[in-house]
Design a protein around this motif. Structure first.
Motif, PDB file in Angstrom:
ATOM      1  N   HIS A   1      33.718  78.958  22.035  1.00 47.04           N
ATOM      2  CA  HIS A   1      34.122  77.624  21.604  1.00 47.04           C
ATOM      3  C   HIS A   1      32.922  76.802  21.138  1.00 47.04           C
ATOM      4  O   HIS A   1      31.869  76.824  21.790  1.00 47.04           O
ATOM      5  CB  HIS A   1      34.773  76.861  22.765  1.00 47.04           C
ATOM      6  CG  HIS A   1      36.104  77.394  23.192  1.00 47.04           C
ATOM      7  ND1 HIS A   1      36.630  78.575  22.762  1.00 47.04           N
ATOM      8  CD2 HIS A   1      37.046  76.861  24.036  1.00 47.04           C
ATOM      9  CE1 HIS A   1      37.820  78.764  23.310  1.00 47.04           C
ATOM     10  NE2 HIS A   1      38.099  77.741  24.082  1.00 47.04           N
TER      11      HIS A   1
ATOM     12  N   ASN B   1      38.430  82.905  26.567  1.00 51.03           N
ATOM     13  CA  ASN B   1      39.133  82.814  25.294  1.00 51.03           C
ATOM     14  C   ASN B   1      39.812  84.127  24.931  1.00 51.03           C
ATOM     15  O   ASN B   1      39.214  85.197  25.041  1.00 51.03           O
ATOM     16  CB  ASN B   1      38.145  82.427  24.185  1.00 51.03           C
ATOM     17  CG  ASN B   1      38.836  82.180  22.866  1.00 51.03           C
ATOM     18  OD1 ASN B   1      39.833  81.482  22.800  1.00 51.03           O
ATOM     19  ND2 ASN B   1      38.309  82.760  21.793  1.00 51.03           N
TER      20      ASN B   1
ATOM     21  N   SER C   1      41.517  81.926  18.420  1.00 48.34           N
ATOM     22  CA  SER C   1      41.914  81.853  19.808  1.00 48.34           C
ATOM     23  C   SER C   1      43.331  82.402  19.899  1.00 48.34           C
ATOM     24  O   SER C   1      43.742  83.190  19.041  1.00 48.34           O
ATOM     25  CB  SER C   1      41.806  80.414  20.324  1.00 48.34           C
ATOM     26  OG  SER C   1      41.909  80.367  21.731  1.00 48.34           O
TER      27      SER C   1
ATOM     28  N   CYS D   1      40.551  77.401  25.775  1.00 46.90           N
ATOM     29  CA  CYS D   1      41.044  78.686  26.279  1.00 46.90           C
ATOM     30  C   CYS D   1      39.889  79.364  26.996  1.00 46.90           C
ATOM     31  O   CYS D   1      38.934  79.818  26.367  1.00 46.90           O
ATOM     32  CB  CYS D   1      41.547  79.532  25.102  1.00 46.90           C
ATOM     33  SG  CYS D   1      42.424  81.035  25.586  1.00 46.90           S
TER      34      CYS D   1
END
Length: 344
Positions: free
Chosen positions: A132, A154, A106, A151
């Protein structure tokens, strides 16, 4: 005898996207269309007062953001980009030995910030499709966890978490753990199932949303971002922010940019249209490029990443290689994107 902390020797430095004279830069996720109308004039006017300190409370800008977002001003903190606000959030939440959980790969600043605040990084590998693994992230939370980061989209993979899975994840996070939603690329999201973190979760005291004006709003060179959280969290962040770090020029530019939301949206639509065109073309060569909701896309090239970036550079195009993992390519103008596709 070392004069600095020995644990930092093993910490990689943040690597910015390179700028090479004469080359096309598709390495830093910038929007290529120049400042929004009125920004240059606002900065020029502000420069006449640079012998004075800026408003440390960033009162006018925080008020404008609060009005635009439909929240109380006391819930907003500003800083030198959203990355600086992550630094401040770590400082107000973590004591030495506390843990921060985040996906990997990330945003590469997360481990750097964690180390410099003496927090322990708990990296949770992404799924096979470069998104994720929220179940694994939830399972990684312990009694020492103070922050867990999502995030969305991401960086650098461009993948996004959908509402149903994010709902379930946030429900699993203990109330004493901050959920930090990094939404630096929120304006580029077109999938309606990807939630707006503030709209969906802003009423939860342990959810903090971080955004920036560097990307879609075109202020990367002036560094300004904002955080929306509970009044308690936002006040703590404002307390530790480096004094006067939101500069006079940045505040003036941000106010001018926020007056140009229709133009910002028009430019984002150009980027999104090019994103669809370029990704479709790239998948004819590399079909494993994941779906992206940001202004960049991810080429999962593994150990070939550095060689690919070098080949692009020889063709006059600069992309961002993450050695051993992949290559991130920013969406530029149609002409810039065509140059990349030629290099590909």
């Amino acid at each position: 005898m070392s004069l600095t902390r020995p644990d930092l020797d093993a910490l990689p430095a943040y690597v910015p996207g390179r700028s090479v004279p004469g080359a096309i830069k598709l390495a830093s996720n910038e929007v290529p269309y120049g400042p929004l109308p009125g920004v240059v004039e606002a900065v020029t006017e502000a420069v006449a007062g640079v012998h004075r300190y800026p408003d440390m409370g960033v009162t006018e800008l925080r008020g404008r953001l609060a009005e635009r977002l439909g929240v109380d001003t006391e819930r907003i903190a500003t800083g030198c980009g959203s990355v600086a606000l992550f630094e401040h959030l770590f400082r107000v939440a973590c004591l030495p030995g506390d843990e921060v959980v985040y996906p990997w790969r990330s945003f590469e600043a997360y481990p750097i910030i964690g180390a410099t605040t003496a927090a322990k990084s708990v990296r949770v590998p992404n799924t096979a499709d470069h998104g994720h693994d929220l179940d694994a992230m939830a399972e990684a939370i312990t009694e020492r966890t103070r922050i867990v980061i999502v995030c969305n989209p991401n960086n650098p993979t461009g993948t996004a978490v959908r509402k149903a899975e994010l709902d379930a994840f946030i429900d699993r996070v203990p109330a004493n753990v901050i959920v930090a939603l990094d939404e630096a690329y929120r304006e580029f999201v077109t999938d309606p199932s990807v939630p707006d973190g503030l709209v969906e979760y802003g009423d939860r005291p342990n959810v903090v949303v971080l955004r920036t004006l560097s990307k879609a709003w075109g202020l990367a060179g002036l560094r300004i971002g904002y955080l929306i959280g509970s009044p308690e969290v936002a006040a703590a962040v404002r307390k530790v922010v480096t004094p006067f770090s939101t500069s006079l020029a940045a505040q003036a530019a941000a106010l001018a940019a926020l007056n140009q939301e229709p133009e910002m949206r028009r430019r984002v639509e150009l980027v999104v249209a090019e994103r669809a065109r370029v990704v479709e073309a790239v998948r004819k060569v590399h079909p494993d490029v994941p779906e992206t909701q940001a202004n960049f896309f991810w080429l999962p090239l593994g150990e070939q990443s550095a060689a690919f970036a070098a080949q692009c550079e020889r063709a006059g195009v600069i992309v961002r290689a993450f050695q051993g993992d992949g290559v991130r390519v920013t969406i530029g103008t149609p002409e810039e994107n065509d140059a990349f596709l030629g290099a590909l």
